[in-house]
Design an enzyme around this catalytic site. Structure first.
Site, short mmCIF file in Angstrom:
data_model
loop_
_atom_site.label_atom_id
_atom_site.label_comp_id
_atom_site.label_asym_id
_atom_site.label_seq_id
_atom_site.Cartn_x
_atom_site.Cartn_y
_atom_site.Cartn_z
CG ASP A 128 36.70 89.39 33.54
OD1 ASP A 128 36.77 90.17 32.57
OD2 ASP A 128 37.45 89.46 34.52
CG HIS A 130 38.42 93.19 33.77
ND1 HIS A 130 38.84 91.89 33.58
CD2 HIS A 130 39.52 93.96 33.59
CE1 HIS A 130 40.12 91.88 33.30
NE2 HIS A 130 40.56 93.13 33.30
CB SER A 175 43.77 92.72 33.61
OG SER A 175 43.35 92.56 32.29
#
Length: 514
Positions: free
Chosen positions: A455, A483, A225
């Site tokens: 995602d 994710h 991320s």
């Protein structure tokens, strides 16, 4: 960005090491390991490791300057945790970052160590750290718990007759401005000069100091991320210090604050429809039955959120939060991070349609570690501070209003609120935000970028953009939900990542895993 609002962050779930950190002191004479222009006195540190937990965990600290432009000034201590390699011939360190920004890499080290394949664990020490301003590393503070509740879940209800974020104006807009200015004022009041030095560029410099302190000539790194943005910055600043970088769940390197919110809303809507399609195949789905279609279910959910915007649902939680639209949205968002949370979301939505928002409210709080007052406030303080320090933002509030209206048209459930979430950055000190530059990392060896097609937090398009911007970027695609990709059940992804980490051999460009 914030979440009533904003770029929802990957929360690191790991049991932290409880021992105290050791001290690392810069060598007075400097080090030849320092790149040109770097403060040499901080290179060549050696970490005083101390046993601090299971799996042989060791903890310590690394000293870095608060301001790299004034290296003789104030210092910060960066907390580090290492899980030693299991083999007898380790190749060095594998530094990990779980995302956020604001996630504790220190805690994530133990979680990550359990997810890597045996061959990787044999060869690498797994090292995590709390970036500057996060938890154990000079934590930044902006608001207390109650004020943070108000900031995260601004209530649009009753202002100008609005029950949804797309219609906010007048009194509601004044309230938004007050809350966002108050956040920035709180950061400056409680955290002083640290506010001016929380950008990812400075965190990347910290990573290079850490690399040196670990005794590694080159960096091996897995960032998830937000950690992908950190890794891209590192590669751009220190391309000759890169060994292997895995950037999983990529952030778009060039998007400004407004675009970031709008694009994330689109990704969230895609992920939501995937959840709904699955939900309709289950007997306990409160959104309809198999064969009813996704769009009617979306309309039903939208109606629930609108009703909660007008009149909050019942809640059994005794913490002064109202189960209104904002917290319900957060509860839904939290479950879209992983398919494993979908059954929990079905149950929570069923209760919500019966008038009880307790479970969704609790799920929304979990996204921000709200059960721990200190972790909750610092996580969100760091999240917003880094995002506003990294990304250009309009200073004209009308720009947010226009963008929210456009986002509502394309992403009717989440578009407006996620776009309004960047409004804090309209008040951020301009001098703390650098001019954007391409993150192309010329001269770096192959860098592996991993994207997941549905995602919710980092849309697949962002992985495509990052891989294209990096001169040596190689895109690996996971066709799936949730994710990030590594360690989520795809042998194809895991084997490709492990092979790259071990031998610096990326998969063939265009590889798609299911």
């Amino acid at each position: 960005m914030r979440a009533a609002a904003a770029a929802l962050a990957l929360a690191a779930a790991a049991a932290g090491c409880t021992g105290s950190g050791g001290d690392a002191r810069p060598e007075a004479s400097g080090s030849a390991d320092a790149p040109d222009g770097a403060p040499a006195r901080f290179y060549g540190q050696r970490i005083d490791w101390r046993d601090c937990g299971g799996d042989g965990a060791q903890c310590g600290t690394v000293a870095v300057p608060l301001d790299y432009g004034e290296p003789a000034g104030e210092r910060l201590e960066i907390a580090v945790q290492r899980i030693p390699a299991t083999g007898n011939d380790p190749a060095g360190s594998l530094v990990v970052n779980p995302g956020g920004p604001g996630g504790s890499g220190f805690e994530y080290a133990e979680t990550a160590a359990r997810r890597f394949g045996d061959s990787v664990r044999e060869r690498f020490d797994i090292v995590g750290f709390d970036p500057r301003g996060v938890e154990r590393s000079s934590p930044i503070t902006c608001l207390g718990r109650s004020a943070m509740d108000d900031f995260i879940a601004v209530d649009f209800t009753g202002r100008d007759g609005a029950s949804d974020p797309a219609a906010v104006s007048g009194e509601g807009l004044d309230e938004l401005a007050r809350l966002n200015r108050g956040f920035v004022d709180g950061c400056r009041e409680h955290s002083g000069e640290l506010v001016m030095h929380m950008g990812t560029e400075e965190v990347a410099r910290d990573v290079d100091v850490l690399r040196s302190a670990l005794g590694d000539d080159e960096l091996t790194f897995l960032g998830k991320s937000y950690g992908t943005y950190l890794g891209a910055h590192y590669a751009d600043m220190f391309p000759d210090r890169v060994r292997a970088l895995v950037l999983d769940g990529a952030m778009d390197p060039s998007a400004g604050i407004v675009e970031l919110g709008m694009r994330q809303a689109e990704g969230s809507e895609v992920a939501l429809r995937s959840f709904i399609a699955d939900c309709l195949e289950h007997a306990d789905c409160p959104l309809g039955s198999e064969g009813d279609g996704v769009e009617p279910a979306v309309d039903k959910l939208s109606g629930l959120l609108d009703e909660a915007g007008r009149e909050p649902l019942h809640s059994d939680l005794d913490d002064d939060r109202r189960a209104g639209r904002s917290w319900l949205e957060l509860g839904i968002h939290s479950a879209l991070y992983s398919e494993s949370s979908w059954p929990k979301l079905r149950t929570a939505l069923g209760e919500a349609f019966d008038g009880d928002g307790t479970r969704l409210l609790r799920m929304g709080g979990e996204l921000y570690n709200r059960d721990d007052a200190d972790a909750y406030t610092n996580y969100t303080s760091a999240l917003v501070t880094v995002n506003c320090s990294d990304r250009q933002s309009p200073r004209d509030i009308d720009a947010f209003a226009d963008a929210a209206e456009r986002a509502d048209a394309t992403s009717p459930l989440f578009g407006a609120s996620l776009t309004w979430g960047g409004m804090t950055c309209a008040y951020w000190p301009k001098e703390a935000v650098p001019e954007p530059e391409p993150l192309d990392a010329p001269g770096a060896p192959p860098i592996l970028v991993v994207g997941t097609t549905r995602d919710s937090a980092t849309p697949y398009e962002w992985a495509e953009n990052l891989a294209a911007e990096l001169e040596s970027g190689v895109l690996l695609t996971r066709d799936g939900d949730g994710h990030t990709a590594y360690g989520r059940g795809s042998d194809c992804v895991d084997e490709a990542v492990d092979a790259y980490l071990l031998r610096t051999e990326p998969p063939e460009e265009g590889t798609v895993c299911s």
